[in-house]
Design a protein around this motif. Structure first.
Motif, PDB file in Angstrom:
ATOM      1  N   GLU A   1      -5.127  27.927  -3.668  1.00 37.63           N
ATOM      2  CA  GLU A   1      -5.220  27.091  -2.484  1.00 37.63           C
ATOM      3  C   GLU A   1      -3.866  26.437  -2.224  1.00 37.63           C
ATOM      4  N   SER A   2      -3.437  26.459  -0.982  1.00 42.44           N
ATOM      5  CA  SER A   2      -2.170  25.868  -0.593  1.00 42.44           C
ATOM      6  C   SER A   2      -2.423  24.805   0.471  1.00 42.44           C
ATOM      7  N   LEU A   3      -1.856  23.616   0.256  1.00 40.90           N
ATOM      8  CA  LEU A   3      -2.036  22.502   1.179  1.00 40.90           C
ATOM      9  C   LEU A   3      -0.701  22.094   1.773  1.00 40.90           C
ATOM     10  N   THR A   4      -0.747  21.620   2.999  1.00 38.15           N
ATOM     11  CA  THR A   4       0.422  21.038   3.640  1.00 38.15           C
ATOM     12  C   THR A   4       0.031  19.638   4.102  1.00 38.15           C
ATOM     13  N   CYS A   5       0.688  18.643   3.547  1.00 35.81           N
ATOM     14  CA  CYS A   5       0.425  17.254   3.911  1.00 35.81           C
ATOM     15  C   CYS A   5       1.736  16.607   4.326  1.00 35.81           C
ATOM     16  N   PHE A   6       1.634  15.666   5.230  1.00 33.35           N
ATOM     17  CA  PHE A   6       2.817  14.982   5.722  1.00 33.35           C
ATOM     18  C   PHE A   6       2.781  13.525   5.292  1.00 33.35           C
ATOM     19  N   LEU A   7       3.934  13.007   4.928  1.00 34.09           N
ATOM     20  CA  LEU A   7       4.054  11.608   4.531  1.00 34.09           C
ATOM     21  C   LEU A   7       4.482  10.772   5.719  1.00 34.09           C
ATOM     22  N   ASP A   8       3.822   9.631   5.896  1.00 33.47           N
ATOM     23  CA  ASP A   8       4.324   8.703   6.902  1.00 33.47           C
ATOM     24  C   ASP A   8       5.482   7.928   6.281  1.00 33.47           C
ATOM     25  N   GLU A   9       6.180   7.162   7.080  1.00 29.03           N
ATOM     26  CA  GLU A   9       7.386   6.473   6.605  1.00 29.03           C
ATOM     27  C   GLU A   9       7.080   5.485   5.486  1.00 29.03           C
ATOM     28  N   LYS A  10       5.945   4.787   5.582  1.00 28.49           N
ATOM     29  CA  LYS A  10       5.575   3.810   4.546  1.00 28.49           C
ATOM     30  C   LYS A  10       5.362   4.511   3.206  1.00 28.49           C
ATOM     31  N   THR A  11       4.614   5.611   3.206  1.00 24.52           N
ATOM     32  CA  THR A  11       4.347   6.342   1.969  1.00 24.52           C
ATOM     33  C   THR A  11       5.638   6.907   1.397  1.00 24.52           C
ATOM     34  N   TYR A  12       6.488   7.428   2.260  1.00 22.61           N
ATOM     35  CA  TYR A  12       7.789   7.952   1.828  1.00 22.61           C
ATOM     36  C   TYR A  12       8.590   6.873   1.101  1.00 22.61           C
ATOM     37  N   LYS A  13       8.662   5.687   1.688  1.00 24.81           N
ATOM     38  CA  LYS A  13       9.448   4.610   1.086  1.00 24.81           C
ATOM     39  C   LYS A  13       8.853   4.155  -0.236  1.00 24.81           C
ATOM     40  N   VAL A  14       7.527   4.068  -0.300  1.00 25.74           N
ATOM     41  CA  VAL A  14       6.875   3.648  -1.538  1.00 25.74           C
ATOM     42  C   VAL A  14       7.102   4.692  -2.630  1.00 25.74           C
ATOM     43  N   LEU A  15       6.985   5.978  -2.297  1.00 29.84           N
ATOM     44  CA  LEU A  15       7.220   7.046  -3.270  1.00 29.84           C
ATOM     45  C   LEU A  15       8.663   7.062  -3.759  1.00 29.84           C
ATOM     46  N   ARG A  16       9.563   6.784  -2.865  1.00 30.77           N
ATOM     47  CA  ARG A  16      10.987   6.875  -3.193  1.00 30.77           C
ATOM     48  C   ARG A  16      11.420   5.861  -4.242  1.00 30.77           C
ATOM     49  N   TYR A  17      10.671   4.774  -4.367  1.00 32.11           N
ATOM     50  CA  TYR A  17      11.065   3.719  -5.297  1.00 32.11           C
ATOM     51  C   TYR A  17       9.965   3.326  -6.291  1.00 32.11           C
ATOM     52  N   CYS A  18       8.885   4.106  -6.371  1.00 33.05           N
ATOM     53  CA  CYS A  18       7.755   3.718  -7.222  1.00 33.05           C
ATOM     54  C   CYS A  18       8.097   3.799  -8.706  1.00 33.05           C
ATOM     55  N   LYS A  19       7.394   3.014  -9.476  1.00 35.97           N
ATOM     56  CA  LYS A  19       7.571   3.008 -10.932  1.00 35.97           C
ATOM     57  C   LYS A  19       6.388   3.663 -11.642  1.00 35.97           C
ATOM     58  N   SER A  20       5.274   3.892 -10.924  1.00 40.23           N
ATOM     59  CA  SER A  20       4.137   4.609 -11.503  1.00 40.23           C
ATOM     60  C   SER A  20       3.440   5.407 -10.404  1.00 40.23           C
ATOM     61  N   LEU A  21       2.971   6.596 -10.788  1.00 39.49           N
ATOM     62  CA  LEU A  21       2.335   7.492  -9.822  1.00 39.49           C
ATOM     63  C   LEU A  21       1.302   8.348 -10.528  1.00 39.49           C
ATOM     64  N   GLU A  22       0.101   8.382  -9.952  1.00 42.10           N
ATOM     65  CA  GLU A  22      -0.931   9.312 -10.371  1.00 42.10           C
ATOM     66  C   GLU A  22      -1.283  10.167  -9.161  1.00 42.10           C
ATOM     67  N   ILE A  23      -1.494  11.450  -9.392  1.00 39.71           N
ATOM     68  CA  ILE A  23      -1.873  12.377  -8.332  1.00 39.71           C
ATOM     69  C   ILE A  23      -3.188  13.034  -8.720  1.00 39.71           C
ATOM     70  N   GLN A  24      -4.136  13.044  -7.796  1.00 41.63           N
ATOM     71  CA  GLN A  24      -5.414  13.704  -8.058  1.00 41.63           C
ATOM     72  C   GLN A  24      -5.721  14.662  -6.919  1.00 41.63           C
ATOM     73  N   TYR A  25      -6.013  15.906  -7.300  1.00 45.12           N
ATOM     74  CA  TYR A  25      -6.421  16.887  -6.293  1.00 45.12           C
ATOM     75  C   TYR A  25      -7.865  17.279  -6.491  1.00 45.12           C
ATOM     76  N   TYR A  26      -8.235  17.584  -7.710  1.00 43.09           N
ATOM     77  CA  TYR A  26      -9.591  18.079  -7.917  1.00 43.09           C
ATOM     78  C   TYR A  26     -10.359  17.180  -8.878  1.00 43.09           C
ATOM     79  N   ASN A  27     -10.311  17.472 -10.135  1.00 43.67           N
ATOM     80  CA  ASN A  27     -11.165  16.798 -11.108  1.00 43.67           C
ATOM     81  C   ASN A  27     -10.656  15.440 -11.559  1.00 43.67           C
ATOM     82  N   ARG A  28      -9.455  15.405 -12.078  1.00 43.92           N
ATOM     83  CA  ARG A  28      -8.956  14.172 -12.674  1.00 43.92           C
ATOM     84  C   ARG A  28      -7.523  13.916 -12.237  1.00 43.92           C
TER      85      ARG A  28
END
Length: 76
Positions: A29-56
């Motif tokens: 499965e291939s997904l295409t998602c777009f980041l808004d400016e707020k999410t981009y800025k938060v990602l660019r400087y974050c100190k912790s990140l979790e990503i969930q697609y399916y189970n965990r």
């Protein structure tokens, strides 16, 4: 895709993902998602990140965060 960026939960959606059945047991499965400016800025400087697609959720380690920061700074 659910992003938990320093406790702030953001949901990214692709209304038309591409699915390819390789066999009875394998689907790609291939997904295409777009980041808004707020999410981009938060990602660019974050100190912790979790990503969930399916189970965990998957916690991104420090070196993964640095790779994301470098990618965003280089290309955007």
């Amino acid at each position: 895709i659910i992003l938990n960026i320093e406790g702030d939960v953001i949901t990214l959606k692709d209304e038309d993902p591409v699915r390819i059945r390789e066999s009875d047991n394998i689907v790609i499965e291939s997904l295409t998602c777009f980041l808004d400016e707020k999410t981009y800025k938060v990602l660019r400087y974050c100190k912790s990140l979790e990503i969930q697609y399916y189970n965990r959720a998957i916690t991104i380690p420090q070196e993964g965060l640095e790779a994301i920061w470098n990618f965003l700074r280089e290309y955007f």
